[in-house]
Design an enzyme around this catalytic site. Structure first.
Site, PDB file in Angstrom:
ATOM      1  CD  GLU A 122      -2.860   1.218   2.206  1.00 47.95           C
ATOM      2  OE1 GLU A 122      -2.966   0.658   2.801  1.00 47.95           O
ATOM      3  OE2 GLU A 122      -3.402   2.049   2.133  1.00 47.95           O
ATOM      4  N   GLY A 254       3.433   2.194  10.786  1.00 49.50           N
ATOM      5  CA  GLY A 254       3.148   1.191  11.904  1.00 49.50           C
ATOM      6  C   GLY A 254       3.086   0.324  11.760  1.00 49.50           C
ATOM      7  CG  HIS A 290      -5.912   1.068  12.523  1.00 48.28           C
ATOM      8  ND1 HIS A 290      -6.675   1.602  12.446  1.00 48.28           N
ATOM      9  CD2 HIS A 290      -5.793   0.583  11.413  1.00 48.28           C
ATOM     10  CE1 HIS A 290      -6.411   2.241  11.470  1.00 48.28           C
ATOM     11  NE2 HIS A 290      -5.972   1.570  10.808  1.00 48.28           N
ATOM     12  CD  GLU A 291      -2.742  -1.743  10.985  1.00 51.02           C
ATOM     13  OE1 GLU A 291      -2.881  -1.894   9.346  1.00 51.02           O
ATOM     14  OE2 GLU A 291      -2.220  -0.618  10.855  1.00 51.02           O
ATOM     15  CG  HIS A 294      -7.808  -1.493   7.604  1.00 51.26           C
ATOM     16  ND1 HIS A 294      -8.488  -0.492   7.192  1.00 51.26           N
ATOM     17  CD2 HIS A 294      -6.642  -0.863   8.421  1.00 51.26           C
ATOM     18  CE1 HIS A 294      -7.574   0.535   7.903  1.00 51.26           C
ATOM     19  NE2 HIS A 294      -6.316   0.330   8.101  1.00 51.26           N
TER      20      HIS A 294
HETATM   21  N1  B3K Z   1      -2.689   0.863   5.850  1.00 52.49           N
HETATM   22  C1  B3K Z   1      -1.655   0.976   6.599  1.00 52.49           C
HETATM   23  C2  B3K Z   1      -0.783   2.130   6.438  1.00 52.49           C
HETATM   24  C3  B3K Z   1      -0.022   2.444   4.546  1.00 52.49           C
HETATM   25  C4  B3K Z   1       0.598   3.745   4.534  1.00 52.49           C
HETATM   26  C5  B3K Z   1       0.642   3.082   2.736  1.00 52.49           C
HETATM   27  N2  B3K Z   1       1.994   4.673   2.986  1.00 52.49           N
HETATM   28  C6  B3K Z   1      -2.001   0.946   7.858  1.00 52.49           C
HETATM   29  C7  B3K Z   1      -3.138   0.971   7.645  1.00 52.49           C
HETATM   30  O1  B3K Z   1      -3.646   2.673   8.156  1.00 52.49           O
HETATM   31  O2  B3K Z   1      -3.815   1.008   9.322  1.00 52.49           O
HETATM   32 ZN    ZN Z   2      -5.102   1.595   8.999  1.00 55.08          ZN
END
Ligand code: B3K
Ligand code: ZN
Length: 855
Positions: A122, A254, A290-291, A294
């Site tokens: 990403e 992170g 958080h992850e 998602h």
């Molecule tokens: N979705 C990723 C962040 C990606 C950043 C790319 N530069 C982490 C998060 O927001 O959960």
């Molecule tokens: Zn996120």
């Protein structure tokens, strides 16, 4: 380095993909300098597309061979990808490319960290791995084969086969390429199982390097609690047989929510009481959640294009905030979230980098993973929930999951489910997504014949590219408190939708004191002329914990402003109010610790700037120091009593109760140390048996200009632990006295352990200086120059991390013309570099577009 004059892309130019993908098969033959990636992709023309050109993204790839339906082809290659003539019917594309993960210092695509292979795709990193339509609205199931001698070989989905030197993975859930992941290395797992509400037994593994074994228990526990919470609160169950998390030392941010294979910065996985602080534990819990969240908000339902980033990020931040509030304390969590929002998002919204929650153009999407997209994006969802109520919100979310599962959606889709589920018209509310800037809400009041009137006006200042703003829908939560301190009107949500509006409350016996914007019900700046007495009254009587804290913070700011601008002495009324608060045993220790903390130097600079006063960072620093010492003296014995009282018997627990006690105890220690030359902090340091106390005591010593010996002891003790040493570096640059900060930072950049290509270490040292407001803004400009030198150097190696740190300069407009001139010179020096990355080019371009003035 990317192309010479990168062009912005626009939301309005979106067109559907020309070809859709039914299945992806990838084979990786891993090698540090010559990895081969073989792809076999089933394409079919998209009936919804008008364009029929076949284009695949690809960057820095060496094409070895390509074929269509088995017949070799020679595509036209450009710096951004390839085009090729293809049949007007479904076809199979195959290619083989070569890449060099060891040489990949940008940490995007496939790269190496301490001998392990890992990926970060990403937003647009998959195109550095193979040729593909690397856009989130192309979703497909992936089958991956990894070949390597390394013992652990992972990819997305479920394991479907493994043998000597190979492993295969299959992910049945269609996903965009940005969620692809691969890991290979010598890793050990900390494992558990979880049975979902649907009866699926899931293997959970947290993979770390052998030396870090034993430090993943808290991450694993957080994962189990997150999975349970998402089932209980959102009805969302996990959908694969395995969930893997891998800790990586070299990581640009992170963590990353790759389907079934989250990859984490090791600082948000590894913890032991001796090496991690309470704050680290809290961050681990939050980021693991958080992850994981998602998986539904981001992966099962993804974004149509990168302009919709807040669709997944704002919602997922909102969800992790709810989770953390449930796991800890809602009041304390809300206050902490608002402190962060103001420190990062309000600052962004008031400067040259201001942009809407859903931006309308970008040059480099990595520059838009911002506080506005994430934190303001979450606030917008909080407002929606307040407006439609918890039941309306739950109905809308169920509809969202039913209607859009498996899709790449938009903000329009998101708002439509709320409209359909609740019958509410959200066309005006939608402005929160398109208008940048923080609305100012001005409130005046009047009372006569038992009727209390609130007059509310709203206005949003201009931001780059947006001169005029229309009124937004602002949920203003209000309570009224009678003169005797009793609440006469409980929390009511006023819906402010016009530029000026009046609200009345009938039948009151006396003029009440209003408690406005309770719970910080909207991300706005409340402007109301009010007296110190009224603030002290709310501090004592408000039943809303957020506003109780807010009243104390406003008092502190008033005191500091008077000290800075009029050389006033610290106001005794404020000191008395703090004493009452510190002693109030009905208040949670964590709340008291927050209420006793002074507003930051950066916050004071912003406050002065908004009041039309040019902030002097040195004067702010000096006033804060004076006030801290006055608070120390005024509360004298209260501090030692708190210190004795707030011990935590029993073994270390990172839970909210003990963490709150430790934080109040350290607040007490910080004040005691000011009066005893640091002796109390020195002995606290010597006796500490956990990192929270050890680091807390060391910070206190550095803040009072002491602690040299303890710094050395700390370094000798922790030299082998890179995450702890990051703290050692960061503490010195962020807490150095203003006149020593630049020299301290420069000296640390010569330290043999300053591995500047590691993002955590770079952020600790250079980022630490940017957070030392008085040191960074040294009148000589030396802080700006040092940071600019390092940004230029890092940009050639890791543009993403370098560009992100350029936001240190976003506050230039607050400062005097001499500082503005020096900031401009530093930014122009960066802008003038040959081969500047697209990331940094866009950032300095935006920072310079509206100023700063020349000297
Ligand atoms: N979705 C990723 C962040 C990606 C950043 C790319 N530069 C982490 C998060 O927001 O959960
Ligand atoms: Zn996120």
């Amino acid at each position: 380095m990317k192309d010479a004059a990168p062009q912005p892309v626009y939301l309005k130019d979106y067109t559907p993909p020309a070809y859709l993908v039914d299945r992806v098969e990838l084979t990786f033959r891993l090698h540090p300098t010559a990895t081969r990636v073989l792809s076999k992709i089933a394409f079919r023309p998209n009936p919804a597309a008008s364009d029929t050109r076949f284009f695949l993204h690809g960057e820095g790839l060496k094409l070895i061979a390509a074929s269509i339906d088995g017949a070799p082809v020679s595509p036209d290659l450009t710096a951004e990808g390839l085009t090729c003539a293809v049949p007007d019917a479904p076809f199979t594309w195959e290619s083989e490319v070569e890449i060099a993960p060891e040489a990949n210092t940008a940490l995007e695509g496939l790269y190496m960290s301490n001998g392990m292979y890992c990926t970060q795709c990403e937003a647009e990193g998959f195109r550095k791995i193979t040729y593909y339509p690397d856009r989130p609205d192309v979703m497909a199931p992936f089958h991956v084969r990894v070949e390597s001698d390394l013992p652990v070989l992972l990819s997305n989905g479920n394991p479907v086969g493994a043998g000597e030197g190979w492993a295969e993975w299959h992910d049945p859930w269609p996903k965009p390429s940005y969620l692809f992941a691969l890991v290979a290395g010598e890793l050990l797992a900390t494992s558990d199982t979880f049975t979902t509400s649907e009866g699926r037994k899931v293997d959970l593994n947290i993979w770390v390097r052998p030396a870090d074994q034993g430090k993943a228990d808290y991450a694993l526990d957080s994962l189990v609690r997150s999975m349970r919470w998402d089932e209980e609160v959102y009805g969302r169950a996990y959908d694969l047989d395995v969930f893997n998390i891998v800790a990586v030392d070299d990581f640009n941010m992170g963590a990353m929510e790759n389907k079934g294979l989250n990859i984490f910065n090791s600082r948000y996985v590894l913890a032991s009481p001796e090496t991690a602080t309470d704050r680290d534990y809290e961050n681990i819990e939050r980021i693991i959640a958080h992850e994981y969240f998602h998986n539904w908000t981001g992966n099962r339902i993804t974004c149509r294009d990168w302009f919709q980033l807040c669709l997944k990020e704002g919602l997922t931040v909102f969800r992790d905030q709810q989770f953390a509030g449930d796991a800890r304390s809602h009041a304390v969590k809300r206050i902490e979230d608002v402190i962060t929002l103001r420190a990062r998002q309000f600052r962004e919204d008031n400067g040259p980098l201001a942009h809407p929650v859903r931006p309308e153009s970008f040059t480099e999407i990595n520059n838009f993973y911002t506080a506005t997209v994430y934190e303001k994006g979450a606030e917008v969802i909080g407002m929606l929930r307040r407006l439609v109520g918890p039941e309306g919100y739950d109905k809308a979310l169920s509809l969202y999951f039913d209607r859009h599962d498996g899709q790449a959606a938009t903000i329009e889709d998101w708002l439509k489910v709320f409209e359909d589920a609740t019958g509410r018209d959200l066309s005006q509310f939608k402005r929160w997504y398109s208008q940048a800037g923080t609305p100012r809400v001005r409130v005046t009041d009047a009372f006569s014949d038992g009727t209390y009137t609130l007059n509310v006006e709203q206005a949003t200042p201009p931001t780059p590219g947006q001169a005029d703003k229309a009124p937004q829908v602002i949920p203003l939560a209000v309570g009224l408190i009678g003169p005797n301190g009793d609440e006469v009107v409980p929390t009511t949500v006023l819906e402010v939708a016009e530029a000026a509006q009046e609200f009345t409350f009938e039948g009151l016996g006396a003029k009440p004191v209003p408690s406005l914007l309770r719970g910080f019900s909207a991300p706005v700046i409340l402007e109301r002329e009010t007296s110190a007495e009224e603030r002290a009254f709310l501090l004592a009587h408000d039943t809303d914990p957020f506003n109780k804290w807010e009243a104390g913070r406003a008092l502190a700011k008033d005191v500091l402003v008077a000290m800075i601008t009029a050389n006033a002495a610290p106001a005794p009324a404020y000191l008395d109010a703090l004493a009452a608060m510190a002693r109030d045993e009905t208040l949670d220790p964590a709340f008291r610790a927050l209420a006793l903390r002074l507003p930051s130097e950066d916050d004071m600079a912003e406050t002065l700037h908004s009041a039309g006063i040019t902030p002097d960072p040195l004067a702010i620093h000096a006033a804060r120091e004076t006030l801290k010492t006055a608070v120390a003296a005024h509360l004298g014995p209260i501090w030692s009593a708190l210190y004795d009282q707030m011990t935590c018997p029993g073994p270390y627990s990172p839970g909210a109760a003990d963490a709150g006690r430790r934080s109040l105890r350290l607040a007490a220690l910080g004040h005691m140390a000011r009066l005893d030359g640091g002796n109390s902090a020195r002995s606290h340091f010597a006796n500490a048996n956990n990192m929270t106390d050890e680091l807390g005591a060391l910070s206190i010593l550095l803040e009072i200009g002491s602690g040299e010996e303890e710094l050395d002891r700390f370094a000798r003790r922790w030299v082998h632990d890179r995450l702890v040493m990051d703290k050692w570096f960061a503490l010195q640059t962020s807490l150095a006295a203003p006149d020593r900060a630049v020299a301290t930072t420069r000296a640390l950049t010569d330290h043999p352990d300053f591995n500047w290509k590691n993002p955590n270490r770079f952020r600790a040292v250079i980022g630490g200086l940017t957070m030392n407001a008085a040191g960074f803004h040294d009148p000589s400009g030396a802080g700006y120059d040092l940071v600019a030198d390092w940004l230029i150097r890092l940009d050639g190696v890791n543009p993403q991390t370098a560009a992100r740190m350029s936001t240190a300069f976003e506050t230039w407009s607050r400062y005097d013309s001499a500082r503005q001139g020096r900031i401009r010179a530093a930014l122009q020096r960066i802008a003038g570099q040959d081969g500047l990355s697209r990331d940094m080019g866009e950032m300095v371009g935006r920072l310079l577009a509206t100023g700063p003035q020349g000297a």
